[in-house]
Design an enzyme around this catalytic site. Structure first.
Site, PDB file in Angstrom:
ATOM      1  N   LYS A  28       0.758  -1.152   0.044  1.00  0.00           N
ATOM      2  CA  LYS A  28       0.112  -0.188   0.030  1.00  0.00           C
ATOM      3  C   LYS A  28       0.795   1.218  -0.032  1.00  0.00           C
ATOM      4  CE  LYS A  28      -3.810   1.984   2.575  1.00  0.00           C
ATOM      5  NZ  LYS A  28      -4.782   1.748   3.822  1.00  0.00           N
ATOM      6  N   SER A  84      -9.819  -0.552   7.021  1.00  0.00           N
ATOM      7  CA  SER A  84      -9.228  -0.403   5.565  1.00  0.00           C
ATOM      8  C   SER A  84      -8.621  -1.663   5.158  1.00  0.00           C
ATOM      9  CB  SER A  84      -8.329   0.878   5.550  1.00  0.00           C
ATOM     10  OG  SER A  84      -9.098   1.845   5.399  1.00  0.00           O
ATOM     11  N   SER A 104      -9.738   1.864   2.700  1.00  0.00           N
ATOM     12  CA  SER A 104      -8.735   2.504   1.993  1.00  0.00           C
ATOM     13  C   SER A 104      -7.902   1.703   1.043  1.00  0.00           C
ATOM     14  CB  SER A 104      -8.150   3.467   2.642  1.00  0.00           C
ATOM     15  OG  SER A 104      -7.151   3.050   3.646  1.00  0.00           O
TER      16      SER A 104
END
Ligand code: GLN
Length: 486
Positions: free
Chosen positions: A79, A178, A154
């Site tokens: 990420k 997330s 996210s």
């Protein structure tokens, strides 16, 4: 079977036994990326050259008879809020569009020591604020199960990448859901470890008392492998816990007969989608058939989790994001005539709407006139929620709840109403507030064929128990074996 569709454990074993080379694995995954990434847009940056260089070195070491680690040669996507030395780390924000860290986050160091190969950085909601990855300033990641729907967020890029086999595994971060929520929207496994189990050093902070790094994988076993690699005390993170190192694979296959599974029926009675509810009930039956005992529990304060979360998280965010002022960090505006104007313009240009909304909210709840009414009260309710879970765990070993009240939604469906978007996190947020570990495992499909997640929660630092239940559930349902057609 194509190499790109294998799990971490299969890839690592095949490489170790010289059935395949590391280069062959990379070729397969990057080829797949070439065919699919255009449709899905999971990556912000690909690190092909570095990855191949590293593959050559690892292969040499392996051929010389060296042990290259438990993830030796396994590709991983990261990420884009986790710092990678020499590789752009944008947080999917204009603010950090050109930020190249000169150090690695501790989790990256640990992955590299275990032989993993970083293949790229994945898209996310800007600064990890969001539930659909629509808040990315860089691109729009699609859900591989339906390209008109969101991948969740996210960590949407990481979840989508693993779901459509353009990464065998990925790291995400979870502040309020997330990792688990996108995992559930994309039919992969997502684990949020206990707060403090994994170092946050080098992870761009959103809400420091809630943030945790964790794996997104194709199987529960792979989640345990990655946790083995990334967990552990880190001197560079004062909130990292000093607990003895465990092997999360050791007891993962033990049967779950007699395990007590807590079900907070009252908490999940409102606003839940019919298909999600049905799948959840069927899944509880499966657990019962496997010998687990289903026990009714109460989480009286969990219903206040969302307001509590949006007070605490935004307060911490407003403080953490203060550093992006165009001087110390981040985008700098070109035209300005005073220092104040430089700050204001840089922040106005660099941050997107959702980030601004949260900074304003966070500044408000911390302001002297409202501190007691909001922030202090939020902290008090946080304690009540922690106590709720403590009481529940006197009665059960693991709690089972759906990961989300709904399945993936269409682009734009919830962007005009932030509150509606926030409601998607109702089942994931309490876990962060209480600092507990939670895992989302594929748990079925709705009438449109979109994935549904099943979430398990355990006591702090009891990931062994959590993974055991999740593993048995996965092996007996097999929902994770179904792949999107992309
Ligand atoms: N969706 C939640 C939020 O927008 C959680 C985000 C996260 O876990 N990083 O804050």
């Amino acid at each position: 079977m194509e190499l790109y569709s294998l799990t971490v454990s299969e890839i690592a074993r095949k490489i170790k036994e010289k059935e395949i080379t590391i280069k062959e694995v990379l070729d397969s995954v990057y080829n797949r990326i070439e065919n699919v990434e255009e449709k899905v847009s999971a990556y912000v940056t690909l690190t092909k050259e570095q990855a191949y260089n590293r593959a050559t070195k690892l292969q040499e070491r392996l051929d010389n008879g060296e042990d290259i680690g438990i993830m030796g040669g396994v590709p991983i996507a990261i990420k884009d809020n986790i710092c990678t030395n020499g590789i752009k780390t944008t947080c999917s924000s204009k603010m950090l569009e050109n930020f190249v860290p000169f150090y690695d986050a501790t989790v990256i160091e640990k992955l590299e020591n275990a032989g993993a190969i970083i293949i790229g950085k994945t898209n996310m909601d800007e600064f990890a604020m969001g539930s659909s990855t629509e808040n990315s300033a860089i691109k729009k990641t699609k859900n591989p199960w339906d390209l008109e729907r969101v991948p969740g967020g996210s960590s949407g890029g990481s979840a989508a990448a693993v779901a459509c086999d353009i990464a065998p595994c990925a790291l995400g971060t979870d502040t309020g859901g997330s990792i688990r929520q996108p995992a559930s929207f994309c039919n992969v496994v997502g684990l949020k470890p206990t707060y403090g189990l994994v170092s946050r050093y080098g992870v761009v902070a959103y809400a420091s008392s809630l943030d945790q790094v964790g794996p997104l994988t194709k199987s529960v076993e792979d989640a345990a492998i990655l946790l083995n690699v990334i967990a552990g005390k880190d001197e560079k993170d004062t909130t990292s816990a000093d607990i003895p190192k465990k092997d999360y694979l050791k007891s993962i296959k033990d049967d779950i007969k007699g395990k007590k599974i807590g079900v907070p029926t009252e908490f999940i009675s409102d606003g839940i989608n019919e298909d999600v509810k049905k799948a959840y009930e069927e899944n509880l039956n499966t657990l019962k058939e496997l010998g687990a005992e289903i026990i009714e529990i109460k989480l009286d304060y969990a219903k206040y989790s969302l307001p509590t979360y949006y007070i605490i998280a935004t307060a911490e965010a407003s403080s953490n994001l203060g550093r992006y002022d165009g001087i110390r960090y981040g985008h700098r505006a070109k035209d300005f005539s005073s220092l104040d104007e430089l700050y204001v313009k840089s922040r106005t240009e660099g941050f997107g709407d959702e980030v601004k909304r949260r900074i304003m909210l966070g500044t408000y709840v911390l302001s002297s006139g409202y501190y007691d009414a909001y922030y202090k009260r939020g902290q008090k309710v946080r304690t009540l929620i922690i106590d709720d879970f403590k009481k529940a765990f006197e009665k059960c070993d693991v709690i089972a709840i759906p990961t989300t009240p709904n399945t993936s939604f269409k682009f734009g469906e919830k962007t005009s109403n932030p509150l509606e978007m926030y409601l998607e996190d109702i089942y994931t947020v309490p876990v962060n507030i209480a600092g507990l570990p939670g895992i989302s495992v594929p748990g079925g499909f709705d009438k449109n064929g979109m994935p549904i997640g099943m979430q398990f929660i355990s006591k702090a630092f009891d990931e062994e128990n959590l993974l055991q239940v999740a593993y048995t559930f996965e092996k007996n349902t097999g929902f994770n074996m179904k792949k999107p057609n992309v």
